[in-house]
Design a protein around this motif. Structure first.
Motif, mmCIF file in Angstrom:
data_model
loop_
_atom_site.group_PDB
_atom_site.id
_atom_site.type_symbol
_atom_site.label_atom_id
_atom_site.label_comp_id
_atom_site.label_asym_id
_atom_site.label_seq_id
_atom_site.Cartn_x
_atom_site.Cartn_y
_atom_site.Cartn_z
ATOM 1 N N ILE A 100 0.830 -1.203 0.000
ATOM 2 C CA ILE A 100 0.000 0.000 0.000
ATOM 3 C C ILE A 100 0.868 1.259 0.000
ATOM 4 C CG2 ILE A 100 -1.706 1.313 1.328
ATOM 5 C CD1 ILE A 100 -2.666 -1.424 2.446
ATOM 6 N N ALA A 101 2.024 1.179 0.676
ATOM 7 C CA ALA A 101 2.892 2.354 0.804
ATOM 8 C C ALA A 101 3.475 2.792 -0.533
ATOM 9 C CB ALA A 101 4.020 2.054 1.790
ATOM 10 N N LEU A 102 3.733 1.860 -1.428
ATOM 11 C CA LEU A 102 4.403 2.206 -2.683
ATOM 12 C C LEU A 102 3.625 3.215 -3.517
ATOM 13 C CD1 LEU A 102 6.881 1.700 -4.398
ATOM 14 C CD2 LEU A 102 5.722 -0.268 -5.435
ATOM 15 N N PRO A 103 2.339 2.982 -3.835
ATOM 16 C CA PRO A 103 1.605 4.005 -4.580
ATOM 17 C C PRO A 103 1.446 5.306 -3.813
ATOM 18 C CG PRO A 103 0.148 2.194 -3.928
ATOM 19 C CD PRO A 103 1.538 1.744 -3.656
ATOM 20 N N LEU A 104 1.367 5.225 -2.488
ATOM 21 C CA LEU A 104 1.263 6.453 -1.698
ATOM 22 C C LEU A 104 2.529 7.299 -1.822
ATOM 23 C CD1 LEU A 104 -0.468 5.144 1.539
ATOM 24 C CD2 LEU A 104 -1.389 6.875 -0.010
ATOM 25 N N LEU A 105 3.691 6.665 -1.735
ATOM 26 C CA LEU A 105 4.949 7.399 -1.880
ATOM 27 C C LEU A 105 5.040 8.065 -3.251
ATOM 28 C CD1 LEU A 105 7.404 4.842 -0.236
ATOM 29 C CD2 LEU A 105 6.870 7.131 0.619
ATOM 30 N N ALA A 106 4.654 7.317 -4.288
ATOM 31 C CA ALA A 106 4.676 7.877 -5.639
ATOM 32 C C ALA A 106 3.699 9.045 -5.754
ATOM 33 C CB ALA A 106 4.335 6.793 -6.660
ATOM 34 N N TYR A 107 2.548 8.900 -5.131
ATOM 35 C CA TYR A 107 1.525 9.953 -5.183
ATOM 36 C C TYR A 107 2.019 11.244 -4.543
ATOM 37 C CZ TYR A 107 -2.746 12.480 -4.008
ATOM 38 O OH TYR A 107 -3.695 13.460 -3.852
ATOM 39 N N PHE A 108 2.567 11.146 -3.328
ATOM 40 C CA PHE A 108 3.024 12.353 -2.639
ATOM 41 C C PHE A 108 4.158 13.031 -3.409
ATOM 42 C CE2 PHE A 108 1.451 10.018 1.282
ATOM 43 C CZ PHE A 108 0.279 10.748 1.339
ATOM 44 N N ALA A 109 5.069 12.248 -3.960
ATOM 45 C CA ALA A 109 6.179 12.821 -4.726
ATOM 46 C C ALA A 109 5.671 13.540 -5.975
ATOM 47 C CB ALA A 109 7.171 11.726 -5.107
ATOM 48 N N LEU A 110 4.773 12.907 -6.703
ATOM 49 C CA LEU A 110 4.257 13.502 -7.940
ATOM 50 C C LEU A 110 3.417 14.745 -7.656
ATOM 51 C CD1 LEU A 110 3.197 10.271 -9.875
ATOM 52 C CD2 LEU A 110 5.038 11.848 -10.503
ATOM 53 N N MET A 111 2.512 14.651 -6.699
ATOM 54 C CA MET A 111 1.612 15.778 -6.444
ATOM 55 C C MET A 111 2.340 16.961 -5.836
ATOM 56 S SD MET A 111 -1.323 15.091 -7.659
ATOM 57 C CE MET A 111 -2.198 16.480 -6.945
#
Length: 367
Positions: free
Chosen positions: A272-283
């Protein structure tokens, strides 16, 4: 700047190291306190029998009173710092308002939807939970991160209020679109999300309405009785540390509630953490650079970035629990949200301060 003693944002020309050195001890070691709070919550939830059940029982409806207390304590000092007589300058900035609406209500949910499907194609419950997290735009902790990064307080107050209005109106409709309509168009598996606008409005009224009213009345009555100089140089430094105490208390409670679940399923948490990390970095990164490109200046670019990257985990968890159940994968995805968001956005506070050299003093003044 910070939640304690500093009451105004320094010029962007000041090096980040100088800003950090000027923080109080409480603020300077914020990452240490947050890690300690997370660890304490996890240990309490794991080691104290029945603690999570006892904490869950202290609620009104679906609203946890301990979490509500921590969030209100956290948000009041920040909203008491806002100079409400300057809000007109923010509401007239169409670049900021339009950019925020697009980032929060068009790009944010779309990015989370894409990441959830790309990285969790085989885990439908977690995928749905993350999509719900992406729909819940931040109206609480973002004020803390923005303040610590020397963002524009008045702009943050306006954007949070704007997000709150759209949250009531758009959350249910976007949930229907991203869980049923869009997957149907793409030939993907569909899910359902039944949530009323009144349920969302309750969260907005409690988590934003109460501290916003208290902050406004504090400034209005304090300045009327003693003047602005006393209010900003005597009163605000006195109540400032309450924001970080509230933040740390909230983190302990959140992680105590879900300590057993998180520590017993580390593999699922990592997925679950992987897409969250990508999301915060991109946004965050995309929004910060977008602010620079359209000429918002450092303070408002920072505000734009944090309001676009943060999520309303209280709402996401409540919706997931209410619709799918407390032991559901959707609820676990909501719980992992703050586990990742809190340390990542704290780190981005320092990234933001380090990136101040990208902006000139002229840009900051113009914004």
């Amino acid at each position: 700047m910070s939640s304690s003693s500093m009451s105004s944002a320094p010029s962007p020309a000041v090096p980040a190291r100088g800003v950090i050195a000027g923080l109080s001890t409480l603020d300077r070691f914020l990452p240490v306190w947050i890690i300690a709070a997370m660890a304490s919550g996890l240990l309490l939830g794991r080691l104290v029998p029945g603690l999570n059940t006892a904490l869950e029982a202290v609620k009104i409806g679906e609203i946890s009173l301990p979490i509500a207390l921590g969030l209100l304590l956290m948000m009041y000092p920040v909203l008491a710092k806002v100079r409400y007589d300057r809000l007109g300058a923010v509401t007239g900035d169409r670049r900021l308002l339009v950019s925020s609406l697009v980032l929060n209500w068009v790009l944010g949910p779309a990015v989370m939807f894409a990441l959830a499907w790309i990285l969790l194609p085989d885990l439908p419950e977690y995928r749905t939970g993350l999509i719900i997290v992406g729909l819940a735009r931040c109206i609480a902790m973002v004020l803390i991160w923005n303040d610590l990064a020397c963002g524009d307080r008045e702009a943050a107050a306006v954007l949070v209020a704007l997000n709150s209005i759209f949250q009531v109106v758009a959350f249910g409709a976007l949930g229907w679109f991203y869980l049923r309509v869009l997957p149907g168009w793409l030939g993907l598996a569909q899910a359902a999300l039944e949530v009323s606008a009144w349920d969302i409005a309750q969260y907005v009224l409690i988590f934003l309405g109460i501290p916003l009213t208290a902050g406004y009345l504090s400034r209005k009555l304090g300045e009327r009785a003693h003047g602005r100089d006393w209010y900003e140089n005597a009163f605000l430094p006195r109540i400032g540390p309450l924001a970080l105490y509230g933040l740390l208390f909230t983190i302990v409670i959140l992680f105590a509630l879900q300590g057993h679940t998180i520590t017993s399923r580390p593999g699922d948490v990592a997925r679950i953490a992987l897409p969250l990390l990508a999301y915060f970095a991109l946004m965050w990164g995309g929004s910060f650079l977008a602010g620079k490109v359209i000429g918002l200046g450092y303070e408002r670019s920072t505000t734009l970035a944090f309001t676009a990257a943060g999520n309303n985990f209280e709402l996401a968890i409540a919706v997931a629990v209410g619709v799918f159940g407390v032991t559901s994968g959707q609820a676990l995805a909501g719980v992992v949200g703050p586990l990742i968001e809190v340390p990542v956005l704290v780190a981005l506070v320092y990234v933001s301060l380090a990136g101040r050299h990208l902006f000139t003093a002229k840009e900051s003044t113009r914004a």
